[in-house]
Design a protein around this motif. Structure first.
Motif, PDB file in Angstrom:
ATOM      1  N   LYS A 117       0.912  -1.141   0.223  1.00  0.00           N
ATOM      2  CA  LYS A 117       0.023  -0.441   0.050  1.00  0.00           C
ATOM      3  C   LYS A 117       1.156   1.361  -0.159  1.00  0.00           C
ATOM      4  N   ASP A 118       2.086   1.260   0.315  1.00  0.00           N
ATOM      5  CA  ASP A 118       3.050   2.283   0.157  1.00  0.00           C
ATOM      6  C   ASP A 118       3.482   2.597  -0.985  1.00  0.00           C
ATOM      7  N   ASP A 119       3.826   1.586  -1.841  1.00  0.00           N
ATOM      8  CA  ASP A 119       4.034   1.297  -3.212  1.00  0.00           C
ATOM      9  C   ASP A 119       3.877   2.742  -3.929  1.00  0.00           C
ATOM     10  N   PRO A 120       5.133   3.469  -3.920  1.00  0.00           N
ATOM     11  CA  PRO A 120       5.577   4.766  -4.440  1.00  0.00           C
ATOM     12  C   PRO A 120       4.770   5.212  -5.965  1.00  0.00           C
ATOM     13  N   ALA A 121       4.245   4.304  -6.389  1.00  0.00           N
ATOM     14  CA  ALA A 121       3.652   4.355  -7.860  1.00  0.00           C
ATOM     15  C   ALA A 121       2.386   4.587  -7.667  1.00  0.00           C
ATOM     16  N   PHE A 122       1.397   4.668  -6.303  1.00  0.00           N
ATOM     17  CA  PHE A 122       0.243   5.257  -5.822  1.00  0.00           C
ATOM     18  C   PHE A 122       0.526   6.396  -6.318  1.00  0.00           C
ATOM     19  N   GLN A 123       1.533   6.905  -6.268  1.00  0.00           N
ATOM     20  CA  GLN A 123       1.294   8.727  -6.005  1.00  0.00           C
ATOM     21  C   GLN A 123       2.455   9.133  -7.086  1.00  0.00           C
ATOM     22  N   ASN A 124       2.728   7.948  -8.497  1.00  0.00           N
ATOM     23  CA  ASN A 124       2.942   8.402 -10.385  1.00  0.00           C
ATOM     24  C   ASN A 124       2.375   7.560 -10.987  1.00  0.00           C
ATOM     25  N   PRO A 125       1.162   8.105 -11.351  1.00  0.00           N
ATOM     26  CA  PRO A 125       0.533   6.765 -12.498  1.00  0.00           C
ATOM     27  C   PRO A 125       2.258   6.561 -13.468  1.00  0.00           C
ATOM     28  N   THR A 126       1.133   5.267 -14.199  1.00  0.00           N
ATOM     29  CA  THR A 126       2.280   5.408 -15.050  1.00  0.00           C
ATOM     30  C   THR A 126       1.880   4.480 -16.662  1.00  0.00           C
ATOM     31  N   LYS A 127       0.405   3.712 -15.757  1.00  0.00           N
ATOM     32  CA  LYS A 127       0.062   2.575 -16.401  1.00  0.00           C
ATOM     33  C   LYS A 127      -0.588   3.011 -17.751  1.00  0.00           C
ATOM     34  N   PRO A 128      -0.500   2.719 -18.774  1.00  0.00           N
ATOM     35  CA  PRO A 128      -1.873   3.623 -19.945  1.00  0.00           C
ATOM     36  C   PRO A 128      -2.947   2.626 -19.793  1.00  0.00           C
ATOM     37  N   ILE A 129      -3.935   2.999 -19.471  1.00  0.00           N
ATOM     38  CA  ILE A 129      -5.524   1.597 -20.124  1.00  0.00           C
ATOM     39  C   ILE A 129      -6.050   2.359 -20.994  1.00  0.00           C
ATOM     40  N   GLY A 130      -7.026   1.865 -21.355  1.00  0.00           N
ATOM     41  CA  GLY A 130      -8.640   2.435 -22.477  1.00  0.00           C
ATOM     42  C   GLY A 130      -8.118   3.089 -23.474  1.00  0.00           C
ATOM     43  N   ARG A 131      -8.738   3.550 -24.013  1.00  0.00           N
ATOM     44  CA  ARG A 131      -8.365   4.453 -25.707  1.00  0.00           C
ATOM     45  C   ARG A 131      -7.474   4.479 -25.789  1.00  0.00           C
ATOM     46  N   PHE A 132      -7.112   5.192 -27.702  1.00  0.00           N
ATOM     47  CA  PHE A 132      -5.670   6.105 -27.738  1.00  0.00           C
ATOM     48  C   PHE A 132      -6.987   7.520 -27.737  1.00  0.00           C
ATOM     49  N   MET A 133      -6.328   7.920 -27.293  1.00  0.00           N
ATOM     50  CA  MET A 133      -7.309   9.385 -28.094  1.00  0.00           C
ATOM     51  C   MET A 133      -6.335  10.651 -28.376  1.00  0.00           C
ATOM     52  N   SER A 134      -6.804  11.175 -29.507  1.00  0.00           N
ATOM     53  CA  SER A 134      -6.311  12.465 -29.371  1.00  0.00           C
ATOM     54  C   SER A 134      -5.767  13.398 -28.570  1.00  0.00           C
ATOM     55  N   LYS A 135      -4.850  14.045 -28.576  1.00  0.00           N
ATOM     56  CA  LYS A 135      -4.226  15.313 -27.635  1.00  0.00           C
ATOM     57  C   LYS A 135      -5.413  16.028 -26.626  1.00  0.00           C
ATOM     58  N   GLU A 136      -5.980  16.472 -27.886  1.00  0.00           N
ATOM     59  CA  GLU A 136      -7.111  17.338 -27.390  1.00  0.00           C
ATOM     60  C   GLU A 136      -7.765  16.605 -26.691  1.00  0.00           C
ATOM     61  N   GLU A 137      -8.215  15.596 -27.113  1.00  0.00           N
ATOM     62  CA  GLU A 137      -9.696  14.669 -26.770  1.00  0.00           C
ATOM     63  C   GLU A 137      -9.199  14.650 -25.167  1.00  0.00           C
ATOM     64  N   ALA A 138      -8.293  13.930 -25.418  1.00  0.00           N
ATOM     65  CA  ALA A 138      -7.710  13.295 -23.805  1.00  0.00           C
ATOM     66  C   ALA A 138      -7.136  14.674 -22.831  1.00  0.00           C
ATOM     67  N   GLU A 139      -6.711  15.666 -23.412  1.00  0.00           N
ATOM     68  CA  GLU A 139      -7.208  17.336 -22.715  1.00  0.00           C
ATOM     69  C   GLU A 139      -7.720  17.211 -22.198  1.00  0.00           C
ATOM     70  N   LYS A 140      -9.095  17.479 -22.722  1.00  0.00           N
ATOM     71  CA  LYS A 140     -10.553  17.528 -22.555  1.00  0.00           C
ATOM     72  C   LYS A 140     -11.132  16.700 -22.235  1.00  0.00           C
ATOM     73  N   ARG A 141     -10.641  15.224 -21.450  1.00  0.00           N
ATOM     74  CA  ARG A 141     -11.465  14.496 -20.911  1.00  0.00           C
ATOM     75  C   ARG A 141     -11.058  14.668 -19.057  1.00  0.00           C
ATOM     76  N   ALA A 142      -9.321  15.349 -19.425  1.00  0.00           N
ATOM     77  CA  ALA A 142      -8.821  14.801 -18.238  1.00  0.00           C
ATOM     78  C   ALA A 142      -9.270  15.692 -17.259  1.00  0.00           C
ATOM     79  N   ALA A 143      -9.814  17.053 -17.662  1.00  0.00           N
ATOM     80  CA  ALA A 143     -10.188  18.424 -17.262  1.00  0.00           C
ATOM     81  C   ALA A 143     -11.504  18.650 -16.841  1.00  0.00           C
ATOM     82  N   GLU A 144     -12.745  17.453 -17.885  1.00  0.00           N
ATOM     83  CA  GLU A 144     -13.839  17.365 -17.614  1.00  0.00           C
ATOM     84  C   GLU A 144     -14.096  16.525 -16.160  1.00  0.00           C
ATOM     85  N   THR A 145     -12.643  15.019 -16.705  1.00  0.00           N
ATOM     86  CA  THR A 145     -13.216  14.210 -14.719  1.00  0.00           C
ATOM     87  C   THR A 145     -12.159  14.004 -13.902  1.00  0.00           C
TER      88      THR A 145
END
Ligand SMILES: Nc1ncnc2c1ncn2[C@@H]1O[C@H](COP(=O)(O)OP(=O)(O)O)[C@@H](O)[C@H]1O
Ligand SMILES: NC(=O)OP(=O)(O)O
Length: 312
Positions: A117-145
């Motif tokens: 539970k103290d693995d530093p990975a919990f503070q630094n997400p690196t694992k890509p999941i889900g579908r691939f998005m354009s930069k614009e779509e990804a930034e929009k989703r990040a801002a919204e969610t």
């Protein structure tokens, strides 16, 4: 008989049920080829695209009515992805084995994997999941969610989640018992369902997706496999990947690979974890090797004809 753990890339399983059902047919032919060659195969698989797809679908239900459909934790999405993929894989394998006159039961083990539970990975997400998005779509989703995003090996932008290191496989004895009973086992799917060890023997789901290559290396160590075979979308690991002077690697020592890692030759979240997992397994006991290659080349790779092999 040589025991091999075959780790199958989540990105090779297709992006929806229809694509997956087609993909597992090709996969099963390649795996049964190995069984026919006399290898004892234990199969694991990724779930990057699939866990993200399930999380998105579950999230839409929550958006619809949060009281009726409370948020589904990522650990449960991983559990769902294990069965969603395992079900298709075990059916396709069963069919291919029967067609070739091989009477060998196939089973998927819902596998929990303990993380710190103290693995530093919990503070630094690196694992890509889900579908691939354009930069614009990804930034929009990040801002919204509020999701975190990252560019993934020149293929587009994806959500990233925490990916702690696997420490122990809870169902290890079950997996070993099935192997001893001469069954084909699918285990540690999607890197395993991440859990933390709590008081009173309780295992608590963790919000993460474990890297399936690291988990497959651990599985291969624990079942005393001879070889870890990582099947992905490239025939060879390369240096100067994607550049005009790209060069395929064939037989590489652990020391050489460590040098290439220092030179940042492998993309984090895609090829780097495969190479690191490959080194971990090759270093774990004299004689152990890791092969990284294309699914269609698995048989040739095991015969030493292609792919990238890592050994101490
Ligand atoms: N140095 C490299 N050599 C070969 N492939 C690389 C390298 N760096 C990044 N990659 C990318 O990594 C991908 C494999 O990672 P990924 O698709 O995440 O794996 P998986 O098959 O487990 O889903 C390759 O298809 C390739 O696009
Ligand atoms: N869990 C995991 O490593 O999945 P992928 O191989 O699909 O990225």
């Amino acid at each position: 008989m040589k025991k091999v753990v075959v780790a199958l890339g989540g990105n090779a399983l297709g992006n929806n049920l229809h694509e997956q059902m087609e993909a597992v047919k090709t996969t099963s032919k390649a795996i049964v080829d190995l069984i026919e060659e006399g290898y004892e195969v234990v199969l694991s698989h990724g779930n990057g695209p699939q866990s993200g797809m399930i999380q998105l679908a579950m999230g839409q239900l929550t958006e619809l009515d949060p009281d009726k459909y409370p948020e589904v934790p990522l650990s449960v999405c991983v559990a769902m992805s294990q069965t969603y993929i395992g079900y298709d894989l075990q059916n396709a394998l069963r069919e291919e084995l029967l067609h070739r006159g091989i009477n060998k039961p196939v089973a998927t083990v819902a596998t929990q994997v303990v993380v710190d539970k103290d693995d530093p990975a919990f503070q630094n997400p690196t694992k890509p999941i889900g579908r691939f998005m354009s930069k614009e779509e990804a930034e929009k989703r990040a801002a919204e969610t509020g999701i975190q995003i990252m560019e993934d090996a020149g293929r587009g932008y994806r959500q990233v989640v925490a990916s702690p290191r696997p420490k122990a496989i809870v169902e290890e004895d079950t997996i070993k018992a099935l192997i001893d009973a001469d069954q084909t086992v699918i285990a540690c799917g999607g890197g395993g369902i991440p859990v933390t060890q709590e008081a009173n023997d309780h295992l608590k789901g963790a919000g993460a997706v474990i890297d399936k290559d690291f988990c497959s290396a651990l599985l291969a160590e624990r079942i005393d496999a001879d070889m870890l075979v990582i099947l992905t979308a490239v025939e060879n690991v390369a240096v100067n990947f994607g550049k005009p002077d790209q060069k395929a690697l064939t037989d590489v020592t652990v020391d050489q690979m460590n040098q290439y890692i220092k030179e940042d030759q492998f993309a984090p979240g895609s090829m780097l974890p495969k190479v690191e997992a490959g080194i971990q397994f090759a270093n774990s006991k004299p004689g152990r090797k890791t092969l990284i290659t294309l699914l269609e080349k698995a048989k040739d790779g095991l015969a030493g004809k292609t792919g990238t092999t890592i050994q101490a």
